[in-house]
Design a protein around this motif. Structure first.
Motif, mmCIF file in Angstrom:
data_model
loop_
_atom_site.group_PDB
_atom_site.id
_atom_site.type_symbol
_atom_site.label_atom_id
_atom_site.label_comp_id
_atom_site.label_asym_id
_atom_site.label_seq_id
_atom_site.Cartn_x
_atom_site.Cartn_y
_atom_site.Cartn_z
ATOM 1 N N ALA A 13 7.857 -14.893 -10.404
ATOM 2 C CA ALA A 13 7.911 -13.432 -10.472
ATOM 3 C C ALA A 13 7.514 -12.805 -9.150
ATOM 4 O O ALA A 13 7.664 -11.609 -8.954
ATOM 5 C CB ALA A 13 6.997 -12.935 -11.586
ATOM 6 N N ASN A 14 6.994 -13.614 -8.236
ATOM 7 C CA ASN A 14 6.579 -13.108 -6.927
ATOM 8 C C ASN A 14 7.780 -13.110 -5.991
ATOM 9 O O ASN A 14 8.154 -14.139 -5.440
ATOM 10 C CB ASN A 14 5.452 -13.988 -6.371
ATOM 11 N N ASP A 15 8.385 -11.941 -5.827
ATOM 12 C CA ASP A 15 9.567 -11.848 -4.964
ATOM 13 C C ASP A 15 9.203 -11.478 -3.538
ATOM 14 O O ASP A 15 10.066 -11.144 -2.746
ATOM 15 C CB ASP A 15 10.576 -10.842 -5.534
ATOM 16 N N ALA A 16 7.917 -11.514 -3.215
ATOM 17 C CA ALA A 16 7.471 -11.165 -1.864
ATOM 18 C C ALA A 16 6.632 -12.290 -1.270
ATOM 19 O O ALA A 16 5.610 -12.050 -0.634
ATOM 20 C CB ALA A 16 6.684 -9.853 -1.881
ATOM 21 N N PHE A 17 7.068 -13.523 -1.505
ATOM 22 C CA PHE A 17 6.361 -14.680 -0.957
ATOM 23 C C PHE A 17 6.961 -15.028 0.399
ATOM 24 O O PHE A 17 8.105 -15.465 0.490
ATOM 25 C CB PHE A 17 6.448 -15.864 -1.913
ATOM 26 N N ILE A 150 -19.629 -18.029 8.282
ATOM 27 C CA ILE A 150 -19.740 -18.260 6.846
ATOM 28 C C ILE A 150 -18.339 -18.454 6.285
ATOM 29 O O ILE A 150 -17.430 -17.670 6.573
ATOM 30 C CB ILE A 150 -20.418 -17.066 6.144
ATOM 31 N N ARG A 151 -18.162 -19.504 5.492
ATOM 32 C CA ARG A 151 -16.875 -19.761 4.836
ATOM 33 C C ARG A 151 -17.075 -19.745 3.326
ATOM 34 O O ARG A 151 -17.993 -20.380 2.815
ATOM 35 C CB ARG A 151 -16.293 -21.103 5.281
ATOM 36 N N GLU A 152 -16.205 -19.043 2.639
ATOM 37 C CA GLU A 152 -16.268 -18.975 1.179
ATOM 38 C C GLU A 152 -14.855 -18.980 0.609
ATOM 39 O O GLU A 152 -13.924 -18.432 1.216
ATOM 40 C CB GLU A 152 -16.978 -17.699 0.715
ATOM 41 N N ARG A 153 -14.738 -19.575 -0.563
ATOM 42 C CA ARG A 153 -13.473 -19.550 -1.303
ATOM 43 C C ARG A 153 -13.702 -18.818 -2.619
ATOM 44 O O ARG A 153 -14.646 -19.120 -3.350
ATOM 45 C CB ARG A 153 -12.976 -20.968 -1.576
ATOM 46 N N LEU A 154 -12.851 -17.852 -2.908
ATOM 47 C CA LEU A 154 -12.958 -17.075 -4.136
ATOM 48 C C LEU A 154 -11.579 -16.940 -4.767
ATOM 49 O O LEU A 154 -10.567 -16.876 -4.066
ATOM 50 C CB LEU A 154 -13.517 -15.678 -3.855
ATOM 51 N N GLN A 155 -11.552 -16.904 -6.083
ATOM 52 C CA GLN A 155 -10.305 -16.694 -6.806
ATOM 53 C C GLN A 155 -10.234 -15.229 -7.194
ATOM 54 O O GLN A 155 -11.026 -14.744 -8.001
ATOM 55 C CB GLN A 155 -10.247 -17.587 -8.045
ATOM 56 N N MET A 156 -9.282 -14.504 -6.606
ATOM 57 C CA MET A 156 -9.187 -13.059 -6.785
ATOM 58 C C MET A 156 -8.080 -12.719 -7.778
ATOM 59 O O MET A 156 -6.965 -13.238 -7.677
ATOM 60 C CB MET A 156 -8.908 -12.371 -5.455
ATOM 61 N N PRO A 157 -8.346 -11.820 -8.729
ATOM 62 C CA PRO A 157 -7.278 -11.359 -9.614
ATOM 63 C C PRO A 157 -6.291 -10.495 -8.827
ATOM 64 O O PRO A 157 -6.692 -9.721 -7.955
ATOM 65 C CB PRO A 157 -8.023 -10.509 -10.656
ATOM 66 N N GLY A 158 -5.014 -10.659 -9.109
ATOM 67 C CA GLY A 158 -4.014 -9.808 -8.480
ATOM 68 C C GLY A 158 -3.094 -10.567 -7.550
ATOM 69 O O GLY A 158 -3.410 -11.662 -7.083
ATOM 70 N N PRO A 159 -1.921 -9.977 -7.258
ATOM 71 C CA PRO A 159 -0.988 -10.582 -6.308
ATOM 72 C C PRO A 159 -1.500 -10.452 -4.879
ATOM 73 O O PRO A 159 -2.405 -9.657 -4.596
ATOM 74 C CB PRO A 159 0.291 -9.767 -6.510
ATOM 75 N N LEU A 160 -0.891 -11.204 -3.973
ATOM 76 C CA LEU A 160 -1.351 -11.237 -2.586
ATOM 77 C C LEU A 160 -1.396 -9.853 -1.964
ATOM 78 O O LEU A 160 -2.361 -9.499 -1.277
ATOM 79 C CB LEU A 160 -0.445 -12.172 -1.777
ATOM 80 N N ASP A 161 -0.368 -9.024 -2.174
ATOM 81 C CA ASP A 161 -0.338 -7.728 -1.512
ATOM 82 C C ASP A 161 -1.467 -6.822 -1.992
ATOM 83 O O ASP A 161 -2.048 -6.069 -1.206
ATOM 84 C CB ASP A 161 1.018 -7.051 -1.698
ATOM 85 N N ALA A 162 -1.827 -6.896 -3.287
ATOM 86 C CA ALA A 162 -2.917 -6.072 -3.807
ATOM 87 C C ALA A 162 -4.257 -6.529 -3.262
ATOM 88 O O ALA A 162 -5.126 -5.710 -2.933
ATOM 89 C CB ALA A 162 -2.922 -6.114 -5.336
ATOM 90 N N VAL A 163 -4.448 -7.848 -3.154
ATOM 91 C CA VAL A 163 -5.707 -8.374 -2.625
ATOM 92 C C VAL A 163 -5.835 -8.040 -1.143
ATOM 93 O O VAL A 163 -6.910 -7.672 -0.658
ATOM 94 C CB VAL A 163 -5.800 -9.895 -2.866
ATOM 95 N N LYS A 328 3.268 -4.330 1.813
ATOM 96 C CA LYS A 328 4.333 -4.646 0.863
ATOM 97 C C LYS A 328 5.683 -4.784 1.575
ATOM 98 O O LYS A 328 6.458 -5.694 1.290
ATOM 99 C CB LYS A 328 4.421 -3.549 -0.201
ATOM 100 N N LYS A 329 5.948 -3.860 2.494
ATOM 101 C CA LYS A 329 7.229 -3.885 3.215
ATOM 102 C C LYS A 329 7.352 -5.133 4.082
ATOM 103 O O LYS A 329 8.405 -5.796 4.113
ATOM 104 C CB LYS A 329 7.362 -2.625 4.067
ATOM 105 N N LEU A 330 6.290 -5.474 4.800
ATOM 106 C CA LEU A 330 6.312 -6.672 5.624
ATOM 107 C C LEU A 330 6.580 -7.920 4.784
ATOM 108 O O LEU A 330 7.387 -8.790 5.158
ATOM 109 C CB LEU A 330 4.985 -6.824 6.361
ATOM 110 N N LEU A 331 5.915 -8.036 3.646
ATOM 111 C CA LEU A 331 6.084 -9.204 2.790
ATOM 112 C C LEU A 331 7.501 -9.278 2.227
ATOM 113 O O LEU A 331 8.107 -10.354 2.189
ATOM 114 C CB LEU A 331 5.056 -9.185 1.658
#
Length: 352
Positions: A13-17, A150-163, A328-331
């Motif tokens: 469903a991600n048409d902006a990958f 500092i390095r951290e990994r987090l799982q964020m809700p939402g598509p890439l453009d929103a994050v 969004k446009k760039l993606l």
């Protein structure tokens, strides 16, 4: 012929990958045992060969489609747990137990993805069986002398453009992060210059005073004007940079990797320099930074649930939504293979 990531998986469903390099794991987490990771819904497996080189393959044995991540590493190869087939770092079948003939055959290959260790992270190129035209993004100031990293990994809700928009959005900080970053009072006008970068966009904030929240007081106890830039660089880099004085500098670089259309892995590298020892800076700054990120996780979760509830995005915007629409446009352009359209420099006013 190269195979794109989208062609190797279900229709996303991600048409902006956008194609390019994405982080899939911390370097310390990839070793001599297979590690299952995901990139835009596509299951991959990573491991290290006998020379310590990181490897990424499609997580699907070509024989009966068992997950290779359930197998084991044998020398330079990964061995499937089901029938023992082995594949090297290029995806070539190197062993079929019980077979009298040669194991190598084109039909038995597993798609392989270019893989690099860089600055504490494992990066994977999003197209299989190609030589990437570039190397992974170099994160500025990471591990440089004088900087706390500092390095951290987090799982964020939402598509890439929103994050990405959330990471680079100034207006929400007075509300979601009130007291930690900015406050919704005594706002003063500043100028914002939005300009195109090669494969990205940048906003420069001019005339901004040190944020009055706890994070600003830690980094610049004496206050004063700050030099502030927000950037998005294809395919996945969101970057915030503050220079608060001659001795205070922070640059937070987040590499965003879509796990699915509604979940994005954030791989954050924060490099900070302040007029206090790094040990004290880590003790004071890291808990504040993590609290800010958890607040962002919560508002993104609520936003994502609302979009799902109504079935679509229905956004209204103003000029102080500085980078969201441009991201969004760039993606979209990068995902479709179109040439990135040039954007003229623009100046706006904002109260912060």
């Amino acid at each position: 012929m190269s195979q794109s990531l989208q062609h190797l998986t279900y229709k996303s469903a991600n048409d902006a990958f956008a194609p390019g390099w994405y982080i899939v794991a911390a370097s310390r987490d990839v070793g001599a045992r297979p590690e299952a990771v995901s990139l835009n819904g596509l299951p991959l497996v990573t491991f290290r060969d006998s020379a310590g080189q990181s490897v990424a393959l499609l997580d699907r044995c070509s024989h009966r489609n068992a997950p290779l991540s359930a197998g084991r590493v044998s020398g330079d190869n990964i061995q499937c747990h089901y029938h023992g087939w082995e594949f090297d770092g290029a995806g070539v079948c190197k062993a079929v137990p019980g077979l009298c003939g040669a194991p190598n055959h084109p039909a038995r290959r597993v798609p392989a993805f270019a893989c690099r260790d860089s600055q504490g992270w494992v990066w994977v190129y999003s197209e299989a069986d190609v030589e990437p035209p570039t190397e992974p993004y170099r994160i500025p100031c990471a591990d440089e002398p004088g900087y706390l990293t500092i390095r951290e990994r987090l799982q964020m809700p939402g598509p890439l453009d929103a994050v990405a928009e959330n990471a680079l959005d100034v207006p929400h900080t007075a509300f979601v992060h009130a007291g930690l970053f900015r406050k919704n009072k005594d706002r003063k006008p500043i100028e914002v210059v939005i300009r195109a970068l090669d494969g990205g966009v940048e906003a420069q904030f001019i005339g901004e005073q040190r944020p009055e929240g706890l994070a600003g007081r830690i980094l610049a106890p004496q206050g004063g004007e700050v030099f502030h830039w927000d950037r998005f660089l294809l395919p996945c880099i969101a970057q915030v940079e503050y220079r608060l004085s001659e001795h205070s500098h922070i640059i937070a670089t987040t590499a965003l990797t879509p796990r699915s259309p509604t979940v994005t892995d954030m791989f954050a590298t924060v490099a900070a320099k302040a007029p206090i020892p790094n040990l004290i800076l880590r003790t004071m700054f890291k808990p504040v930074a993590l609290r800010i990120l958890r607040q962002d996780m919560e508002i993104l979760r609520r936003q994502t649930e609302q979009v799902q509830r109504f079935g679509t995005e229905n956004f209204a915007s103003t000029e102080i939504d500085v980078l969201g629409l441009r991201i969004k446009k760039l993606l979209r352009e990068a995902a479709s293979g179109k040439a990135i359209s040039a954007q003229e420099e623009r100046r706006i006013k904002m109260l912060v």
